[in-house]
Design an enzyme around this catalytic site. Structure first.
Site, PDB file in Angstrom:
ATOM      1  N   HIS A  43       0.807  -1.006   0.007  1.00 33.39           N
ATOM      2  CA  HIS A  43      -0.161  -0.117  -0.093  1.00 33.39           C
ATOM      3  C   HIS A  43       0.855   1.331  -0.150  1.00 33.39           C
ATOM      4  CE1 HIS A  43       0.683  -0.762   4.225  1.00 33.39           C
ATOM      5  NE2 HIS A  43       0.652   0.346   4.385  1.00 33.39           N
ATOM      6  N   CYS A  76      -8.339   2.650  -5.171  1.00 34.44           N
ATOM      7  CA  CYS A  76      -8.531   1.260  -4.948  1.00 34.44           C
ATOM      8  C   CYS A  76      -7.637   0.806  -5.930  1.00 34.44           C
ATOM      9  CB  CYS A  76     -10.191   1.043  -5.533  1.00 34.44           C
ATOM     10  SG  CYS A  76     -10.527   1.344  -7.114  1.00 34.44           S
TER      11      CYS A  76
END
Length: 140
Positions: A43, A76
């Site tokens: 991430h 996303c």
């Protein structure tokens, strides 16, 4: 308030030049990752994880968490569905709560990361200044 698009190179330059309010979070913007189970494999550094599956019910918490940031960037995996939907939901939430009409608060800029984490990791997956917990075997 329209949602804007930010590309990965602009965001990476913001991250590398942003003042730090803590050891891990830039003070000038917040990054919100709305991936669900596909969050595994890495991430963006300092990203807040608010999965799309529970995003709507967590809007009050998210709003408090990011209210001090002048910009909020949503993404996303590809930023084609969940990221843009979350950005729109957040904007509507601000409208409903009156935060967009509050002249005493600076208006937040709302962005969606073009290409999402999939494109991000192609250029910055191995850069530990920009990507955390990266597992290249998941992405290659």
């Amino acid at each position: 308030m329209p949602v804007k698009v930010i590309d990965k190179h602009t965001l990476s330059s913001w991250m590398l030049s942003a003042p730090q309010s803590s050891a891990t979070r830039p003070s000038s913007f917040a990054i919100v990752d709305v991936r669900d189970d596909d969050f595994i494999g890495g991430h963006i550094v300092s990203a807040l994880h608010h999965p799309s599956s529970s995003f709507a019910s967590n809007l009050p918490y998210l709003q408090k968490e990011v209210e001090q940031h002048p910009a909020v960037i949503f993404h996303c995996a590809l930023s084609q569905q969940r990221g843009p939907t979350a950005a729109a939901m957040y904007t509507r939430y601000l409208e409903m709560t009156g935060d967009l009409q509050n002249s005493e608060k600076p208006q937040q800029e709302i962005y969606v990361l073009k290409g999402g984490f999939t494109e991000w990791q192609q250029d910055f997956g191995d850069d530990e200044r920009l990507t955390a917990d990266y597992d290249p075997t998941i992405w290659r």
